[in-house]
Every structure is written in structure tokens, then in C-alpha cells.
Design an enzyme around this catalytic site. Sequence first.
Site, PDB file in Angstrom:
ATOM      1  N   ASP A   1       8.268  -4.030 -45.776  1.00  0.00           N
ATOM      2  CA  ASP A   1       8.002  -5.338 -45.192  1.00  0.00           C
ATOM      3  C   ASP A   1       9.296  -6.127 -45.014  1.00  0.00           C
ATOM      4  O   ASP A   1      10.156  -6.136 -45.893  1.00  0.00           O
ATOM      5  CB  ASP A   1       7.029  -6.096 -46.104  1.00  0.00           C
ATOM      6  CG  ASP A   1       6.569  -7.409 -45.538  1.00  0.00           C
ATOM      7  OD1 ASP A   1       5.953  -7.405 -44.460  1.00  0.00           O
ATOM      8  OD2 ASP A   1       6.833  -8.456 -46.181  1.00  0.00           O
TER       9      ASP A   1
ATOM     10  N   GLU B   1      10.039  -2.651 -41.190  1.00  0.00           N
ATOM     11  CA  GLU B   1       9.620  -3.751 -40.324  1.00  0.00           C
ATOM     12  C   GLU B   1      10.850  -4.585 -40.017  1.00  0.00           C
ATOM     13  O   GLU B   1      11.410  -5.247 -40.895  1.00  0.00           O
ATOM     14  CB  GLU B   1       8.554  -4.624 -40.988  1.00  0.00           C
ATOM     15  CG  GLU B   1       8.052  -5.709 -40.028  1.00  0.00           C
ATOM     16  CD  GLU B   1       7.303  -6.836 -40.704  1.00  0.00           C
ATOM     17  OE1 GLU B   1       6.529  -7.511 -39.995  1.00  0.00           O
ATOM     18  OE2 GLU B   1       7.488  -7.048 -41.912  1.00  0.00           O
TER      19      GLU B   1
END
Length: 531
Positions: free
Chosen positions: A200, A266
Amino acid sequence: MTAPWWQTGTIYQVYPRSFQDSDGDGIGDLNGITRRLDYLAALGIDAIWISPIFPSPMADFGYDVADYCDVDPRFGTLADFDELLAQAHARGLRVVLDFVPNHTSDRHPWFAESRASRANPRRDWYLWRDPAGDGGPPNNWISDFGGPAWEWDEATGQYYYHAFLKEQPDLNWRNPAVQAAMYDVLRFWFDRGVDGFRIDVLWHMVKAAGFPDNPLNPAWQPGMAEMHRVLQLHSTDQPEVHALAAAMRDIADSYGAKGEGVLIGEIYLPVERLMQYYGGERAEVQLPFNFQLIDAPWEAPALARLIADYEAALPPGGWPNWVLGNHDRPRVAAKRGQAQARVAAMLLLTLRGTPTLYYGDELGLSDVAIPPEQVRDPRELREPGLGLGRDPVRTPMPWDASANAGFSTARPWLPLHEDWALRNVAVMAEDPASILTLHRQLLAARREHPALAIGDFALLDSEGDVLAYERRQGAQRLIVALNLGALAHHLDLPGWAGACRLLLSTIPGPTQIEGRALLLRPNEGVILASE
């Protein structure tokens, strides 16, 4: 094929709260995912990426982690996870977890210690700063969810930094103790048998030393998200992040065959900066997420340029990847309509590179209008009316026409789409013309034709609304031709394609091929295979 599984395969993102509820609380869970593994295997995907399942107060629905090495009771137990992993592997499916390294929950024991006093050994595990001269925040950094990125702590007389909600304090990745603790988290899950991680907000993990102000964004206008008032020059994408990504890759490579444990980053950055996350002398993530298709103009010349520029930018050995949607962005059917959602599926699953498919997109799910009283997403609650809410793309998976679409015996945590009685797995699986059937056919074609999975890529000359390209592996050659418009188009095929046969069309009915001439119907995509 000798390529790693993550090169040849398709990744399917599961948002666990919305996939399948097994215990009647209206929230999806791990046992629910296990129950639906046969569906995923039959669909033809190769790996499931599961959004966060760790213990969390759910201020941001799992992206505020309170314990990295356990499972939130809402989703089940570690034993439930182990069973899911075993059952997935028994079906030939890989499992990728969401790793949230940039920040923790403010309820994490580490932050409780850090907040206890300035002298606490874990004080430096987070980003604490004295007030500015006027007593306000240390700099002008803005939270990605709106408002200042600094929260005042009265007890210790300092601000702490949070790139997102104040309930999500950022970790200090310049601290070696933080690095060691978080690397141990990766080992914990790799030891249990997971096949990789989606990382993330990887580009957020390190901030500029000294915390200088970010420059103002001259393009910002009212109506834009507040985070865009400044350019995140100093709060993201710092050079030091690459050594951290390389260290994570070293850990992944130490499990099983080198390169088999996948890391997916990401990273919302321009292409030239995105490419740096493949690594240089030290390998970093195998798949820095390529989100360009989500916001790209749906025009053939623009897409052709985007694809060509991305392919040209890849470093030696860098493997491409493509995404059409995820848990944060509007669904492809909402942006392109149902007819072009079928064409988009063919594009996603025939480009060179690893595709990631978001749950429900195989059914043509669209964004769901959420009544104000049912909004759950803190992004929308903080900046309402800007269209930033993510609830519309996180609604329950419809399995059949029974109550609550077979998702749960209770009222789901978010409302279903209006046409769930017809747009569900049970109904669409029996329809040879459904978008679900098309996805199964496309995924089967990727398995049966190595050219579509790992073959070379070359754009073909085309005009108007047609995007066309060749995929080649050894003697196998295929043409993909996509009509991105609502009018019929003629495409002249290359000389070698005179004997091509139709492998697949996105719509039923006859596709016209006369010699070297292909007539694409409105909103039609086709795959042609050389004899």
C-alpha cells in the site's frame, strides 16, 4: 511456460468485506472467500489479492492496522486464513496479501507507546515535530483525505504526521527498528505460505528530511480535492524509499524459488518515476502498479500512444502490468458503459503484461449510488460532494437472485446495485452472451495461447476508433482489434493474416472477415488467430 507465475497469470482483487459473508453479520469474511474459491478457479484467474484483513478499528476499513500478525475477528481467525490458503493452493490459486507499511492505526500498541512520552523508546517510531513559530502545524503538508496532515498531541506538546486520517499515524521508516519490525511482518506471512504482497502507498513511505513545505500547486481550483492544493514534492517519492523496497524484495526472494514471491507496489506517479520502482542494481518490486488505463481518454490514438510510451519506458527485464479498476477508483462499466466494458475486458486481458481484475468487474458491475445516510467511507465524509467516495465501488458481490443476492443472510454493510436480481453470478453463468462468460473465454484464451500471456507486442496500423495490435510467441500470431466507438469500422489486416480465423468476439453474431479485410461491428473487440 518457464516464466514466473505472476507474469503468465491474472490477479483478482477481493475486497473481503464485500465478497461473501459466511456468518450472517452483513460483512464478508475469510470463510466466505474460501466458500467461493471454486468460482474463482472456474473463472480462470491465477491469484487472489485480498485487501487488508488485519485487526483494525476500521477508521479506514482495514487500512488502519492495529496488529500486523493476526486476523480481525470480523473476518475470522488465523486458522481460517490458513484454511483459505490451503484450499486456494489445492486449486492452483495463489494468495497475495495487502501490506500497509506507511502507517498504523492510532490504536496500535506501537503508537500508544510512542504517544506516551517524548522519552519513550518508541517515540521515534513515528513522525513527531514541534509546532511552527506561530504554534501551528510544522509545515503546509495536506492529508490525502483533506485537512492538515498534522495532529496536535496536547499531552506531549508535539504534532504527529498522518498522510491520511488522524487515526493513521505515519511510521518513521528512517528508523532501523521500524524497518526490522516491519520486515518481520513480511516474514511472518511468508512463513505461513502466502505468495506475495501488494504494498500500500509504497511511494509515501519516506518523507524529506527536515520536512520542508511542499510547493503550492498553481493548477489547483475550487472543486478539486484539497490534497491537490500542494504538490507532494517532499512528502512522497523520496530517493531513500528504493532501498526499503529492495530490502523487501530480498525477503521475498529468500522464500521458495527466487522471483516467485511477488511484490506489487501501489504507486500513483508519472511513468518515468514509476519505472524507478523496478529497481536498478538492486531489484525492487516486480510489478509497480500501472493505473494509466483507469483515467486514460477512451480513444484509440490516445490509448495507442499510452501503451507505446509505457512499453518504451520499461527498464530491461521490467514486466508490464495493467489495471482497469480497484477499491479506490470508479468501476470500468461506470466510466465506459456496458458495451465498452466488454471491449475494455478484452484490452485488459490481451495486452502484454500481468492484468489485475477487480471483483465484480467480470459481471459488469457499475458504481452504486449510496444514499447519504448509508455513506461509510471517511473520504466522502470528509470532503462530501466532490465525488471522491469509494463506497460506490465496494458494494457486495451478487451471487444469485435470493435475498441479499446470496451475499449474506443479513442486510449487507453497503447496498446492492439495483439490477442485482439479473446481474449476478448464477444468472450470468448460464448466459453464453454475458460479460461473465466473455471473461471466462478471455481467461481461457490466455491459458491456451501463450502469445496472449507472455508473447511479444506490436501495435498495428489502424484508423478512427480502432485500436489493433499483434501478440506473437514463436510461430503463434494473434491479432487483437478493438472498436472503441459506436460505428462500424473497417480494418485492413497485415499480409500474414490472410488466413486468420476468429478466435473470440466480445459480442455474439457473425464477425465479417473477407480476405484481408475485417469489419468490426460497433463496440466490438475480436481476437484473430493465425492458422
